[in-house]
Design a protein around this motif. Structure first.
Motif, PDB file in Angstrom:
ATOM      1  N   ASP A 247     -69.118 -99.242 -18.306  1.00 25.23           N
ATOM      2  CA  ASP A 247     -69.814 -97.973 -18.498  1.00 25.23           C
ATOM      3  C   ASP A 247     -71.309 -98.163 -18.811  1.00 25.23           C
ATOM      4  OD1 ASP A 247     -69.613 -95.190 -18.267  1.00 25.23           O
ATOM      5  OD2 ASP A 247     -69.593 -94.960 -20.440  1.00 25.23           O
ATOM      6  N   ASP A 248     -71.889 -99.202 -18.217  1.00 23.25           N
ATOM      7  CA  ASP A 248     -73.327 -99.460 -18.366  1.00 23.25           C
ATOM      8  C   ASP A 248     -74.029 -98.952 -17.109  1.00 23.25           C
ATOM      9  OD1 ASP A 248     -75.895-100.363 -18.808  1.00 23.25           O
ATOM     10  OD2 ASP A 248     -75.270-102.361 -19.466  1.00 23.25           O
ATOM     11  N   LYS A 249     -74.217 -97.636 -17.070  1.00 21.84           N
ATOM     12  CA  LYS A 249     -74.758 -96.998 -15.870  1.00 21.84           C
ATOM     13  C   LYS A 249     -76.199 -97.413 -15.591  1.00 21.84           C
ATOM     14  CE  LYS A 249     -71.599 -93.128 -16.062  1.00 21.84           C
ATOM     15  NZ  LYS A 249     -71.421 -91.700 -16.228  1.00 21.84           N
ATOM     16  N   ALA A 250     -76.981 -97.660 -16.622  1.00 20.50           N
ATOM     17  CA  ALA A 250     -78.380 -98.064 -16.428  1.00 20.50           C
ATOM     18  C   ALA A 250     -78.457 -99.392 -15.675  1.00 20.50           C
ATOM     19  CB  ALA A 250     -79.094 -98.165 -17.763  1.00 20.50           C
TER      20      ALA A 250
ATOM     21  N   LYS B  75     -80.119-100.807  -6.920  1.00 22.57           N
ATOM     22  CA  LYS B  75     -81.443-100.826  -6.298  1.00 22.57           C
ATOM     23  C   LYS B  75     -81.800-102.214  -5.780  1.00 22.57           C
ATOM     24  CE  LYS B  75     -83.234 -96.840  -8.806  1.00 22.57           C
ATOM     25  NZ  LYS B  75     -84.187 -96.349  -9.809  1.00 22.57           N
ATOM     26  N   LYS B  76     -81.432-103.257  -6.525  1.00 23.29           N
ATOM     27  CA  LYS B  76     -81.666-104.628  -6.068  1.00 23.29           C
ATOM     28  C   LYS B  76     -80.865-104.912  -4.803  1.00 23.29           C
ATOM     29  CE  LYS B  76     -82.680-106.731 -10.536  1.00 23.29           C
ATOM     30  NZ  LYS B  76     -82.224-107.694 -11.556  1.00 23.29           N
TER      31      LYS B  76
ATOM     32  N   ILE C  34     -77.252-100.754   2.825  1.00 18.35           N
ATOM     33  CA  ILE C  34     -75.824-100.524   3.039  1.00 18.35           C
ATOM     34  C   ILE C  34     -75.552 -99.050   2.736  1.00 18.35           C
ATOM     35  CG2 ILE C  34     -73.483-101.183   2.342  1.00 18.35           C
ATOM     36  CD1 ILE C  34     -74.771-103.808   1.248  1.00 18.35           C
ATOM     37  N   PRO C  35     -75.143 -98.287   3.739  1.00 21.09           N
ATOM     38  CA  PRO C  35     -74.930 -96.842   3.537  1.00 21.09           C
ATOM     39  C   PRO C  35     -73.995 -96.508   2.369  1.00 21.09           C
ATOM     40  CG  PRO C  35     -74.809 -97.363   5.867  1.00 21.09           C
ATOM     41  CD  PRO C  35     -74.879 -98.672   5.125  1.00 21.09           C
ATOM     42  N   GLU C  36     -72.907 -97.254   2.238  1.00 20.09           N
ATOM     43  CA  GLU C  36     -71.952 -96.974   1.161  1.00 20.09           C
ATOM     44  C   GLU C  36     -72.587 -97.201  -0.212  1.00 20.09           C
ATOM     45  OE1 GLU C  36     -71.209 -99.325   3.594  1.00 20.09           O
ATOM     46  OE2 GLU C  36     -70.066 -97.995   4.879  1.00 20.09           O
ATOM     47  N   THR C  37     -73.398 -98.243  -0.308  1.00 22.48           N
ATOM     48  CA  THR C  37     -74.072 -98.542  -1.562  1.00 22.48           C
ATOM     49  C   THR C  37     -75.077 -97.454  -1.906  1.00 22.48           C
ATOM     50  OG1 THR C  37     -73.789-100.915  -1.211  1.00 22.48           O
ATOM     51  CG2 THR C  37     -75.474-100.262  -2.780  1.00 22.48           C
ATOM     52  N   LYS C  38     -75.787 -96.992  -0.899  1.00 28.69           N
ATOM     53  CA  LYS C  38     -76.758 -95.917  -1.119  1.00 28.69           C
ATOM     54  C   LYS C  38     -76.055 -94.650  -1.602  1.00 28.69           C
ATOM     55  CE  LYS C  38     -80.510 -93.402   1.034  1.00 28.69           C
ATOM     56  NZ  LYS C  38     -81.230 -93.072   2.250  1.00 28.69           N
TER      57      LYS C  38
ATOM     58  N   LYS D 126     -74.753 -90.848  -5.992  1.00 29.11           N
ATOM     59  CA  LYS D 126     -73.728 -90.179  -6.800  1.00 29.11           C
ATOM     60  C   LYS D 126     -73.937 -90.503  -8.280  1.00 29.11           C
ATOM     61  CE  LYS D 126     -68.758 -89.897  -7.531  1.00 29.11           C
ATOM     62  NZ  LYS D 126     -67.460 -90.469  -7.199  1.00 29.11           N
ATOM     63  N   LEU D 127     -74.207 -91.748  -8.575  1.00 27.04           N
ATOM     64  CA  LEU D 127     -74.413 -92.165  -9.953  1.00 27.04           C
ATOM     65  C   LEU D 127     -75.675 -91.520 -10.537  1.00 27.04           C
ATOM     66  CD1 LEU D 127     -73.280 -93.935 -12.201  1.00 27.04           C
ATOM     67  CD2 LEU D 127     -74.619 -95.832 -11.288  1.00 27.04           C
ATOM     68  N   LEU D 128     -76.720 -91.415  -9.744  1.00 30.23           N
ATOM     69  CA  LEU D 128     -77.951 -90.791 -10.212  1.00 30.23           C
ATOM     70  C   LEU D 128     -77.743 -89.308 -10.504  1.00 30.23           C
ATOM     71  CD1 LEU D 128     -80.569 -92.495  -7.876  1.00 30.23           C
ATOM     72  CD2 LEU D 128     -80.338 -92.819 -10.342  1.00 30.23           C
ATOM     73  N   LYS D 129     -76.919 -88.636  -9.689  1.00 34.70           N
ATOM     74  CA  LYS D 129     -76.601 -87.231  -9.937  1.00 34.70           C
ATOM     75  C   LYS D 129     -75.831 -87.065 -11.243  1.00 34.70           C
ATOM     76  CE  LYS D 129     -76.534 -85.646  -5.157  1.00 34.70           C
ATOM     77  NZ  LYS D 129     -75.702 -85.201  -4.044  1.00 34.70           N
ATOM     78  N   GLU D 130     -74.933 -88.002 -11.527  1.00 29.50           N
ATOM     79  CA  GLU D 130     -74.148 -87.960 -12.764  1.00 29.50           C
ATOM     80  C   GLU D 130     -75.037 -88.150 -13.992  1.00 29.50           C
ATOM     81  OE1 GLU D 130     -71.110 -90.913 -12.453  1.00 29.50           O
ATOM     82  OE2 GLU D 130     -70.075 -89.881 -10.847  1.00 29.50           O
ATOM     83  N   GLU D 131     -76.121 -88.888 -13.819  1.00 34.47           N
ATOM     84  CA  GLU D 131     -77.024 -89.180 -14.930  1.00 34.47           C
ATOM     85  C   GLU D 131     -77.811 -87.944 -15.369  1.00 34.47           C
ATOM     86  OE1 GLU D 131     -77.996 -92.411 -16.699  1.00 34.47           O
ATOM     87  OE2 GLU D 131     -75.872 -92.331 -16.232  1.00 34.47           O
ATOM     88  N   LYS D 132     -77.965 -86.972 -14.477  1.00 35.73           N
ATOM     89  CA  LYS D 132     -78.771 -85.789 -14.780  1.00 35.73           C
ATOM     90  C   LYS D 132     -78.077 -84.834 -15.706  1.00 35.73           C
ATOM     91  CE  LYS D 132     -81.557 -85.891 -10.649  1.00 35.73           C
ATOM     92  NZ  LYS D 132     -82.004 -85.215  -9.482  1.00 35.73           N
TER      93      LYS D 132
END
Length: 65
Positions: A32-35, A42-43, A50-54, A59-65
């Motif tokens: 649970d270390d989202k940061a 990003k690295k 990779i489309p799936e990675t993007k 999705k994770l960035l949206k959850e962070e908001k």
């Protein structure tokens, strides 16, 4: 070493790092270390688009908001 051999080596090295970063993301998400997961996503994308990675990163960035 031939140029073709060097290219093949560099390509395989890039693939190995990409796979390692992808696995590291899974570990960070499990802890649970989202940061750290976002940073590692990003690295990974800098090494290879990779489309799936993007999609996972978005999705994770949206959850962070």
């Amino acid at each position: 070493m031939l140029k073709s051999d060097l290219f093949a080596y560099k390509y395989s090295e890039k693939e190995i790092f990409t796979n390692c970063y992808d696995s590291l993301v899974d570990l960070y998400l499990e802890k649970d270390d989202k940061a750290k997961a976002i940073e590692t996503f990003k690295k990974t994308l800098k090494l290879k688009a990779i489309p799936e990675t993007k999609e996972k990163l978005e999705k994770l960035l949206k959850e962070e908001k």
